[in-house]
Scaffold this active site. Structure first.
Site, PDB file in Angstrom:
ATOM      1  N   GLY A 176      -0.567  -0.097  -5.067  1.00 42.47           N
ATOM      2  CA  GLY A 176      -1.887  -0.670  -4.847  1.00 42.47           C
ATOM      3  C   GLY A 176      -2.904  -0.070  -5.784  1.00 42.47           C
ATOM      4  O   GLY A 176      -2.987   1.157  -5.904  1.00 42.47           O
ATOM      5  N   TYR A 179      11.530  -5.225  -6.007  1.00 43.51           N
ATOM      6  CA  TYR A 179      10.285  -5.260  -6.765  1.00 43.51           C
ATOM      7  C   TYR A 179       9.344  -4.090  -6.516  1.00 43.51           C
ATOM      8  O   TYR A 179       8.797  -3.521  -7.448  1.00 43.51           O
ATOM      9  CB  TYR A 179       9.552  -6.578  -6.468  1.00 43.51           C
ATOM     10  CG  TYR A 179       8.289  -6.772  -7.270  1.00 43.51           C
ATOM     11  CD1 TYR A 179       8.356  -7.068  -8.630  1.00 43.51           C
ATOM     12  CD2 TYR A 179       7.038  -6.669  -6.679  1.00 43.51           C
ATOM     13  CE1 TYR A 179       7.200  -7.250  -9.374  1.00 43.51           C
ATOM     14  CE2 TYR A 179       5.882  -6.849  -7.416  1.00 43.51           C
ATOM     15  CZ  TYR A 179       5.968  -7.137  -8.759  1.00 43.51           C
ATOM     16  OH  TYR A 179       4.827  -7.315  -9.493  1.00 43.51           O
ATOM     17  N   CYS A 220       0.864  -1.174   0.000  1.00 43.16           N
ATOM     18  CA  CYS A 220       0.000   0.000   0.000  1.00 43.16           C
ATOM     19  C   CYS A 220       0.903   1.227   0.000  1.00 43.16           C
ATOM     20  O   CYS A 220       2.086   1.142   0.296  1.00 43.16           O
ATOM     21  CB  CYS A 220      -0.904   0.026   1.232  1.00 43.16           C
ATOM     22  SG  CYS A 220      -2.085  -1.345   1.334  1.00 43.16           S
ATOM     23  N   ASN A 246       0.400   1.333   5.835  1.00 40.57           N
ATOM     24  CA  ASN A 246       1.089   0.447   4.894  1.00 40.57           C
ATOM     25  C   ASN A 246       1.818  -0.605   5.706  1.00 40.57           C
ATOM     26  O   ASN A 246       2.615  -0.270   6.583  1.00 40.57           O
ATOM     27  CB  ASN A 246       2.085   1.228   4.033  1.00 40.57           C
ATOM     28  CG  ASN A 246       2.984   0.311   3.223  1.00 40.57           C
ATOM     29  OD1 ASN A 246       2.572  -0.766   2.805  1.00 40.57           O
ATOM     30  ND2 ASN A 246       4.209   0.730   2.995  1.00 40.57           N
ATOM     31  N   GLY A 247       1.545  -1.869   5.426  1.00 36.83           N
ATOM     32  CA  GLY A 247       2.197  -2.954   6.141  1.00 36.83           C
ATOM     33  C   GLY A 247       1.196  -3.995   6.570  1.00 36.83           C
ATOM     34  O   GLY A 247       0.071  -4.065   6.055  1.00 36.83           O
TER      35      GLY A 247
END
Length: 512
Positions: free
Chosen positions: A70, A285, A44, A145-146
């Site tokens: 996302g 990535y 995210c 985020n996470g």
């Protein structure tokens, strides 16, 4: 998630190269939507700004820059001093966040936003962040985020205590912990909440008067501090600063909380320091190649991964071809180190969407051709080195390799710029269960036969660390979060293992 079916696509031996041996039947399964690849799914992105008259518009632009993190949903909250108006929508930022909506409803001078790929909770509007609660003392919005490794354990405890959850996202656990805390002041309650969670997080939060940012003590997930015309900016990657013309100030330190108010920025470090272990997949990535993460150019790290790969597993070939787009920097590095020419032997169609495609068996069999097409003029008659950034289940690799042989490749040698992925992630990356991971089912020769290539090699773990600027992996104190390759998880996996919950952190400091 759609139902699954047994893999029935042609495996090794289906191309024109008779030397390749057919693979054994596979235990892996193929999801119905595998035409979109079996890559690791994004995490995210978060963004926040304080004290700028165009706060919501800047947040929308920042989320555009973070869209790669996302694509399922996006949301913006911008308090106006009395209320917390929000735009929360399923889909891409540009599909829903228009100028009319931002200018008409989101008029506050501070804002936070979130772009989402779900790793916990289904894709429904109630899970779209930022999440909001009207707490004692005022409104509180949060974007995360996470992934928390003890979210289910905490959720069960909270529900038993009378909490009512409105979403299935683990991020709401943080909101509920803040609401349930007995600490007297909101910042004390926020720190109390963080002291109870395990896992990875980069958070941005808003009150009526404050923008708050927090990063997990291991630094697994990134969080950046910037500045635009004196207004503090928080975001997941530096590219979100670039798009709005903001200045990079620094990274938020692991375990640090920053609070922006009209009086300036305060840094709070209420927790004991821990061994920092940022996530290596940000470099391999997830981050955009034009981002700077941990002081390192993501693009240059990916080129060095390709160079290390060439040193470790070079092979006689005529051309180096990347699997676009994520394999391009590593392929450039591989070609430069090996002296084998780099060519675009696969052309990607950037305009494939999900909405117009009926998920029929025929479409599934078309597979990767909807997104990629062989450049026959480059491939035909050549010995090619195919460079990809990772292999997860291997199902897309099978199709791309088959496409190369059908385009006339004489030999196909697959080189992968990350070590074999043998373990699932629990920190915000959507990975298959371990039994669905190719490298967890096969040894190197088994993977080569399954994919159907003439040779297969992955970069070594130490090669990965060399590309990151280290001499090798420190086995006693690993410098990175690399559990997908090593099985060395940096925090307890409480929800998975069912172990007794322990406090990750201690509340050491009273916060004014």
């Amino acid at each position: 998630m759609s139902d699954q079916m047994q893999l029935d696509l042609p495996l090794a031996g289906s191309g024109p190269n008779p030397a390749r041996k057919p693979a054994s039947p596979s235990p892996l399964t193929l999801a119905d939507d595998d035409i979109y690849g079996d890559k690791l799914r994004e995490e995210c992105g978060v963004f926040g700004v304080f004290g700028h008259p165009d706060a919501a518009a800047l947040t929308a632009l920042g989320l555009h820059a973070l869209q790669h993190r996302g694509q399922e949903a996006a949301g913006i909250v911008a308090p106006d001093g009395e209320h917390f108006p929000a735009e929360r929508r399923l889909g891409l930022v540009g599909d829903h966040v228009s100028s009319a909506r931002v200018d008409g409803r989101l008029k506050g001078d501070m804002s936070i936003g979130h772009t989402r790929y779900s790793t916990t909770g289904e894709t429904v509007l109630r899970n779209v962040q930022p999440l909001f609660a009207d707490l004692y003392g005022g409104g509180f919005a949060v974007a995360h985020n996470g992934n928390l490794t003890n979210a289910i354990t905490l959720r069960n405890e909270l529900v038993r205590g009378g909490a009512i959850f409105q979403s299935t996202s683990d991020s709401e656990t943080i909101l509920q912990l803040v609401a349930q805390s007995r600490q007297p002041r909101l910042m004390d309650r926020f720190v109390d909440a963080l002291s109870q969670i395990q896992g990875a997080y980069a958070l941005v939060a808003l009150t009526n008067k404050k923008l708050i940012g927090a990063r997990d003590p291991l630094g697994i997930r990134p969080l950046i501090l910037g500045k635009l015309a004196g207004a503090p900016i928080l975001c997941s990657e530096t590219v979100a600063l670039d798009i709005i013309g903001a200045e990079f100030v620094r990274e938020i330190e692991p375990g640090e909380i920053v609070v922006a108010t009209k009086d300036g920025i305060e840094s709070i470090r209420p927790f004991p320091p821990q061994q920092v272990r940022p996530c290596v997949f940000e470099y391999i990535y997830f981050a955009r190649p034009d981002s700077i993460v941990g002081g390192k150019s993501v693009y240059n790290v990916r080129k060095r991964l390709g160079q290390e790969l060439a040193r470790e597993s070079g092979v006689d070939a005529d051309v180096v071809i990347p699997v676009p787009d994520s394999g391009v920097p590593a392929a450039i590095g591989y070609a430069a180190e090996s002296g084998v020419p780099f060519e675009l032997g696969i052309i990607r169609n950037h305009y494939v969407g999900r909405t117009f495609i009926e998920p029929t068996q025929h479409i599934r069999q078309l597979g990767v051709k909807l997104k990629h097409n062989a450049n026959r003029a480059i491939v035909q008659g050549k010995r090619i080195v195919l460079v990809d950034d990772s292999v997860v289940r291997g199902t897309t690799s099978i199709k791309i390799v088959k496409m190369m042989y059908e385009a006339g490749a004489k030999e196909v040698h697959l080189r992968v710029a990350s070590p074999p992925i043998t373990h699932s992630d629990f920190y915000g990356i959507d990975t298959p269960e371990r039994e669905q991971l190719l490298a967890s089912n096969y040894d190197l020769e088994g993977m080569r036969s399954y994919i159907g290539v003439d040779s297969l090699a992955f970069i070594s773990v130490d090669g990965l660390y060399r590309a990151m600027g280290f001499t090798h992996r420190d086995q006693e104190c690993p410098q990175l979060t690399d559990h997908c390759f090593t099985g060395d998880y940096p925090t307890p996996l409480i929800d998975r293992d069912g172990e007794q919950r322990t406090r990750q952190l201690s509340l050491l400091a009273e916060i004014a």
